[in-house]
Design an enzyme around this catalytic site. Structure first.
Site, PDB file in Angstrom:
ATOM      1  N   LYS A 175      69.776 106.493   5.836  1.00 23.60           N
ATOM      2  CA  LYS A 175      69.483 106.245   7.248  1.00 23.60           C
ATOM      3  C   LYS A 175      69.590 104.742   7.457  1.00 23.60           C
ATOM      4  CE  LYS A 175      66.296 104.851   9.852  1.00 23.60           C
ATOM      5  NZ  LYS A 175      67.099 104.179  10.886  1.00 23.60           N
ATOM      6  N   GLU A 250      62.133  96.368  -0.492  1.00 28.74           N
ATOM      7  CA  GLU A 250      62.705  95.016  -0.435  1.00 28.74           C
ATOM      8  C   GLU A 250      62.396  94.460   0.946  1.00 28.74           C
ATOM      9  OE1 GLU A 250      63.942  93.566  -2.971  1.00 28.74           O
ATOM     10  OE2 GLU A 250      64.263  95.256  -4.302  1.00 28.74           O
ATOM     11  N   CYS A 284      66.360  87.502   4.927  1.00 32.64           N
ATOM     12  CA  CYS A 284      65.066  87.701   4.271  1.00 32.64           C
ATOM     13  C   CYS A 284      64.722  86.510   3.380  1.00 32.64           C
ATOM     14  CB  CYS A 284      65.086  88.990   3.452  1.00 32.64           C
ATOM     15  SG  CYS A 284      66.449  89.068   2.295  1.00 32.64           S
ATOM     16  N   GLU A 384      57.181  85.344   9.294  1.00 37.48           N
ATOM     17  CA  GLU A 384      58.645  85.402   9.193  1.00 37.48           C
ATOM     18  C   GLU A 384      59.217  85.441  10.609  1.00 37.48           C
ATOM     19  OE1 GLU A 384      60.559  89.110   7.990  1.00 37.48           O
ATOM     20  OE2 GLU A 384      61.823  87.980   6.605  1.00 37.48           O
TER      21      GLU A 384
HETATM   22  P1  NAD Z   1      62.650  97.203  10.202  1.00 35.87           P
HETATM   23  O1  NAD Z   1      61.530  97.327   9.254  1.00 35.87           O
HETATM   24  O2  NAD Z   1      62.341  97.143  11.654  1.00 35.87           O
HETATM   25  O3  NAD Z   1      63.683  98.411  10.036  1.00 35.87           O
HETATM   26  C1  NAD Z   1      64.294  98.700   8.802  1.00 35.87           C
HETATM   27  C2  NAD Z   1      64.692 100.157   8.771  1.00 35.87           C
HETATM   28  O4  NAD Z   1      63.509 100.959   8.826  1.00 35.87           O
HETATM   29  C3  NAD Z   1      65.560 100.589   9.957  1.00 35.87           C
HETATM   30  O5  NAD Z   1      66.540 101.489   9.499  1.00 35.87           O
HETATM   31  C4  NAD Z   1      64.559 101.302  10.854  1.00 35.87           C
HETATM   32  O6  NAD Z   1      65.136 102.276  11.693  1.00 35.87           O
HETATM   33  C5  NAD Z   1      63.655 101.953   9.815  1.00 35.87           C
HETATM   34  N1  NAD Z   1      62.325 102.327  10.321  1.00 35.87           N
HETATM   35  C6  NAD Z   1      61.634 101.800  11.353  1.00 35.87           C
HETATM   36  N2  NAD Z   1      60.445 102.443  11.497  1.00 35.87           N
HETATM   37  C7  NAD Z   1      60.398 103.388  10.532  1.00 35.87           C
HETATM   38  C8  NAD Z   1      59.435 104.376  10.168  1.00 35.87           C
HETATM   39  N3  NAD Z   1      58.284 104.506  10.836  1.00 35.87           N
HETATM   40  N4  NAD Z   1      59.700 105.185   9.115  1.00 35.87           N
HETATM   41  C9  NAD Z   1      60.858 105.056   8.414  1.00 35.87           C
HETATM   42  N5  NAD Z   1      61.814 104.151   8.734  1.00 35.87           N
HETATM   43  C10 NAD Z   1      61.583 103.324   9.771  1.00 35.87           C
HETATM   44  O7  NAD Z   1      63.474  95.909   9.742  1.00 35.87           O
HETATM   45  P2  NAD Z   1      64.722  95.262  10.472  1.00 35.87           P
HETATM   46  O8  NAD Z   1      64.215  94.551  11.677  1.00 35.87           O
HETATM   47  O9  NAD Z   1      65.813  96.251  10.601  1.00 35.87           O
HETATM   48  O10 NAD Z   1      65.200  94.184   9.353  1.00 35.87           O
HETATM   49  C11 NAD Z   1      64.636  92.938   9.220  1.00 35.87           C
HETATM   50  C12 NAD Z   1      63.626  92.899   8.081  1.00 35.87           C
HETATM   51  O11 NAD Z   1      64.241  93.291   6.861  1.00 35.87           O
HETATM   52  C13 NAD Z   1      63.096  91.496   7.827  1.00 35.87           C
HETATM   53  O12 NAD Z   1      61.714  91.530   7.610  1.00 35.87           O
HETATM   54  C14 NAD Z   1      63.835  91.065   6.568  1.00 35.87           C
HETATM   55  O13 NAD Z   1      63.176  90.059   5.850  1.00 35.87           O
HETATM   56  C15 NAD Z   1      63.934  92.348   5.826  1.00 35.87           C
HETATM   57  N6  NAD Z   1      65.013  92.298   4.822  1.00 35.87           N
HETATM   58  C16 NAD Z   1      64.702  92.226   3.480  1.00 35.87           C
HETATM   59  C17 NAD Z   1      65.710  92.145   2.522  1.00 35.87           C
HETATM   60  C18 NAD Z   1      65.380  92.082   1.043  1.00 35.87           C
HETATM   61  O14 NAD Z   1      66.257  92.372   0.243  1.00 35.87           O
HETATM   62  N7  NAD Z   1      64.184  91.718   0.645  1.00 35.87           N
HETATM   63  C19 NAD Z   1      67.053  92.151   2.921  1.00 35.87           C
HETATM   64  C20 NAD Z   1      67.351  92.227   4.270  1.00 35.87           C
HETATM   65  C21 NAD Z   1      66.315  92.309   5.213  1.00 35.87           C
END
Ligand code: NAD
Length: 480
Positions: A175, A250, A284, A384
């Site tokens: 997803k 992650e 990130c 962040e």
């Molecule tokens: P997000 O947490 O809003 O969403 C990530 C994913 O989770 C999306 O596919 C979203 O649809 C899904 N999601 C949202 N609510 C959910 C729920 N209740 N249950 C299951 N899935 C759900 O994050 P984002 O805004 O898409 O991405 C940015 C974040 O990702 C930042 O905090 C960034 O630091 C982090 N990030 C971390 C890494 C790493 O490797 N550590 C890499 C890239 C991004």
């Protein structure tokens, strides 16, 4: 405006080796963040689609988990080739849907394709059977994996999770972020093109609250590999506990960049700008807290101003652009709130500020912004931001620099600049972070990647990543 990507409708999910009409009917617009134009629509899947995908993956696991290393290696190679053959399409999709420059798009495609070769190499190097004392220990694939990914690194995040699952002998349901459907669709076509057995890789578009929630609680999911924000990870982790799913999380960061007094500031400061503003600040691993010796602050401010002035903000298709738009209106507003908070809490705005950059009033562009005299209790020093906003803090001693760097709930990365590698190594050993970059930012995708503290659980990459998708089974034999 780039004319290579036309209005597109994504109205199929990829389940059991076929592109099929989803049960979900809700449509979501795909918006170009550079122009705010609607460039497509995606039909979102729902819980029924997630369950259908899980069923297909569960069925496929029965035979896929028994495939040989050689067979899996060939599949991984075929996916690598399929991705490279679609590099131009992926590049355009990244630009249209995310605002990535062509250079960034190429980089992302390269990383995604490489993930499959690196997973193959890790699989070939890994000893799936070991002998420990009297015991034989076999590493078995966990089962059906759920991959939930963010929008800021869509292709590479899908790639590393799918590649590792396949190398381990697991099947997978992906997803991806609802903001990354164009790129995800191309990857789905690559997986199909690679001729994998039906059900081994399944892709369902949808929201976190529907598809994501089903994946997080469904008893047939053995592990969730999630990349995204800490808040979402906590919701997923709670849901996963009822069925004791394994989780690899992650998450975000608030990484410190320590410039030691002996560093070459003319190199270290421009690098600090790049390490915070890369991917438009939506990284990130962004080095968003710059820690500099107190007595060098004036010099740092001048170098920062020059470096930011040399960093082009613009349309991703324009030559030389380094900072494109943020992904969407929500993200734009979120970053504006942080810039406002910095000003209101008394930080010294040295460049940038609220609003759009001149000439880029349409699109989700923000001004690259730098604050000095930031103190550790300010919002912009703690949270962040996920945009091109850099906070400069000062330290009096190296001990204080280490303490400040570690004074965060995150622990994803840290940066050190110094001309003395031994000293930099000593500082690195005191930092609580998953990856430390000394003097430059380089990539080693076979090394473990992940976070300490609230930046996550588990690791991705190479053999460390592979082990997360495996469960050791101990066999002890006694004579009858
Ligand atoms: P997000 O947490 O809003 O969403 C990530 C994913 O989770 C999306 O596919 C979203 O649809 C899904 N999601 C949202 N609510 C959910 C729920 N209740 N249950 C299951 N899935 C759900 O994050 P984002 O805004 O898409 O991405 C940015 C974040 O990702 C930042 O905090 C960034 O630091 C982090 N990030 C971390 C890494 C790493 O490797 N550590 C890499 C890239 C991004």
């Amino acid at each position: 405006m780039n004319e290579n990507v036309k209005i597109k409708l994504i109205d199929k999910v990829y389940i059991n080796g076929e592109f099929v009409k989803p049960d979900g009917t809700e449509r979501m617009n795909i918006i170009n963040p550079s122009t705010e134009e609607i460039i497509g629509q995606v039909v979102l899947g729902n819980e029924v689609d997630a369950r259908n995908a899980i069923r297909a993956a569960k069925e496929a696991f029965k035979s896929y988990s028994k495939t040989s290393i050689t067979e899996r290696g060939k599949m991984l190679e075929r996916i690598h080739d399929a991705i490279l053959s679609r590099a131009t399409d992926l590049n355009h999709a990244c630009m249209e849907e995310y605002g990535a420059t062509s250079k960034a798009g190429d980089f992302r495609t390269g990383i995604s394709a490489d993930s499959f070769i690196l997973a193959k190499e890790a699989m070939e190097a890994f000893k799936f059977t070991k002998h420990i004392g009297k015991a034989k220990v076999v590493h078995e694939p966990l089962g059906v994996i759920a991959a939930i990914t963010p929008w800021n690194a869509n292709n590479s995040q899908i790639a590393i999770k799918v590649a590792t699952a396949l190398a381990a002998g697991c099947t997978i349901v992906v997803k991806a972020s609802e903001f990354s459907s164009l790129q995800t669709q191309i990857l789905a076509e690559c997986f199909h093109e690679a001729g994998l057995p039906a059900g081994v890789v399944n892709i369902v578009y949808g929201l976190g609250t529907t598809v994501g929630a089903e994946l997080s609680s469904n008893p047939d999911i053995a592990m969730i590999s999630f990349t995204g924000s800490v808040n979402t990870a906590k919701v997923i982790y709670h849901k996963a506990v009822d069925t004791m799913k394994r989780v690899v999380l992650e998450l975000g960061g608030k990484s410190a960049n320590i410039i030691l007094n002996d560093a070459d500031f003319t190199k270290a400061i421009p690098r600090a700008v790049t390490s915070c503003f890369g991917n438009h600040g939506q990284m990130c691993i962004a080095g968003s807290r710059l820690l500099v010796p107190e007595h060098r602050l004036d010099e740092v401010k001048e170098l920062i101003k020059q470096a930011v002035a040399n960093t082009k903000v613009g349309y991703p298709w324009e030559k030389g652009t380094f900072i494109g738009p943020l992904i969407n209106d929500n993200q734009y507003k979120r970053v504006q709130r942080y810039i406002k908070a910095g000003i209101e809490e008394g930080a010294d705005l040295i460049i940038g500020g609220e609003g759009h950059p001149k000439g880029l009033e349409k699109g989700y562009f923000v001004k690259p912004t730098v604050f000095a005299n930031v103190t550790k209790d300010m919002t912009i020093a703690k949270e962040e931001i996920f945009g091109p906003v850099l906070s400069i803090l000062t330290y009096k001693s190296e001990e204080e620099a280490v303490e400040m760097a570690n004074d965060t709930e995150y622990g994803l990365g840290a940066y050190i600049s110094s001309s003395n590698l031994e000293k930099a190594g000593q500082i690195a050993s005191q930092l609580v972070a998953g990856t430390i970059y000394i003097n430059d930012v380089t990539l080693e995708m076979s090394a473990p990647y992940g976070g300490f503290k609230q930046s996550g659980i588990g690791r991705e990459g190479g053999i460390y990543g592979l082990e997360e998708y495996l469960e050791p089974k101990t066999i002890l034999v006694s004579t009858p």
